[in-house]
Motif scaffolding. Sequence first.
Motif, PDB file in Angstrom:
ATOM      1  N   LYS A 195      15.098  -6.417   6.855  1.00 16.97           N
ATOM      2  CA  LYS A 195      13.699  -6.110   7.185  1.00 16.97           C
ATOM      3  C   LYS A 195      13.045  -7.300   7.874  1.00 16.97           C
ATOM      4  O   LYS A 195      12.375  -7.160   8.901  1.00 16.97           O
ATOM      5  N   LYS A 196      13.219  -8.472   7.298  1.00 18.39           N
ATOM      6  CA  LYS A 196      12.615  -9.680   7.878  1.00 18.39           C
ATOM      7  C   LYS A 196      13.196  -9.957   9.271  1.00 18.39           C
ATOM      8  O   LYS A 196      12.459 -10.305  10.205  1.00 18.39           O
ATOM      9  N   LEU A 197      14.504  -9.778   9.416  1.00 17.94           N
ATOM     10  CA  LEU A 197      15.151 -10.013  10.701  1.00 17.94           C
ATOM     11  C   LEU A 197      14.628  -9.047  11.750  1.00 17.94           C
ATOM     12  O   LEU A 197      14.381  -9.428  12.900  1.00 17.94           O
ATOM     13  N   LYS A 233      10.717  -7.899  -4.189  1.00 19.31           N
ATOM     14  CA  LYS A 233      11.681  -8.791  -3.537  1.00 19.31           C
ATOM     15  C   LYS A 233      11.590  -8.702  -2.027  1.00 19.31           C
ATOM     16  O   LYS A 233      11.661  -9.721  -1.321  1.00 19.31           O
ATOM     17  N   GLU A 234      11.417  -7.503  -1.500  1.00 18.50           N
ATOM     18  CA  GLU A 234      11.332  -7.338  -0.049  1.00 18.50           C
ATOM     19  C   GLU A 234      10.085  -8.003   0.506  1.00 18.50           C
ATOM     20  O   GLU A 234      10.129  -8.676   1.544  1.00 18.50           O
ATOM     21  N   ILE A 235       8.965  -7.830  -0.165  1.00 14.37           N
ATOM     22  CA  ILE A 235       7.726  -8.477   0.272  1.00 14.37           C
ATOM     23  C   ILE A 235       7.875  -9.991   0.199  1.00 14.37           C
ATOM     24  O   ILE A 235       7.461 -10.724   1.106  1.00 14.37           O
ATOM     25  N   SER A 236       8.483 -10.459  -0.886  1.00 15.86           N
ATOM     26  CA  SER A 236       8.680 -11.897  -1.077  1.00 15.86           C
ATOM     27  C   SER A 236       9.481 -12.512   0.059  1.00 15.86           C
ATOM     28  O   SER A 236       9.133 -13.578   0.580  1.00 15.86           O
ATOM     29  N   VAL A 237      10.549 -11.838   0.479  1.00 18.29           N
ATOM     30  CA  VAL A 237      11.405 -12.361   1.545  1.00 18.29           C
ATOM     31  C   VAL A 237      10.699 -12.298   2.894  1.00 18.29           C
ATOM     32  O   VAL A 237      10.680 -13.270   3.662  1.00 18.29           O
TER      33      VAL A 237
END
Length: 305
Positions: free
Chosen positions: A57-59, A264-268
């Motif tokens: 997601k971040k990528l 975890k997804e938001i954190s990353v």
Amino acid sequence: MTRHKAGSCKVYQFTSNHSREERPFAQQRPIFKKPIEIYSFIDPLCPECWALEPILKKLHIECGNYFKLVHLIGGKLNALNLCGNGIQQRQDLAKKWERTANRTGMSCDGSIWLENPVDTPYSVSLAIKAAEFQGKKAGARFLRKIREFLFLDKQNISKKDVLMKCAKAADLDVFEFEKDLFSENAVKAFQCDMKISKEMDVNECPTLVFFNENVDEAGIKVTGVYSYDVYVDILSSILNRDLERNEPPSLERFLKTYEFVATKEISVVYDMSQEDVEREMKKLVLKQKVERVPVKYGTFWLYVH
């Protein structure tokens, strides 16, 4: 095949006999051709593949202008091969899932293997291929939904009625999906994925293979889950320049786009501690923008339309 290093990550550079241009059932290339193509080899029952979701997601958000992502079913499908009737096999799988959830922060409930085990995992692979016939975005939505149904809700995603629920939840054309589900084309698409996996010597999942726009040049293969910067470094090394990264959207816009995401997804994505995520999400709960969804390991957040 030549082995290279990227930090502590094992990276392999190799030349494949497989031509990306000849791959049947592939998505049509966009008019704007992105310089890098990433093949993401997954096992739909693999908790490590699920754990890669925050990084992907971040990528996509920061570096999505540089690459196109293609999901394939690949490797030895370790989880699929372990879906036998043996009690010990299922107990081992349950323990592995619990350890992975604890380590990665992406919840998965291993008790499914003791209470409601996936009995015909081949159907799951065919379903993923059938969903992809409705387009790349539809396929990605469906893949996400079957993972949520499996890892969070402990549903047997090899059953047709559960797959149909996933298709509806992913906003697919349910009639077309049912028609394609066990079709010859779905079987051929799955066999094509397995052939590519074999040709690229993909033996474990998740594995990402990076190609630049020159199809004659070697690809770079990365097996396992590593820190976000490893993947950025690989993109940068392929392009031979620093990347201009996009800023992430506002947290509310992110939630509106993805609708159901883990702490975890938001954190990353936002480089926030889990404590900071909790603090920000509580504000949105008070504004009635999101709802908290507790899961076995951690929390997910549902955007309220």
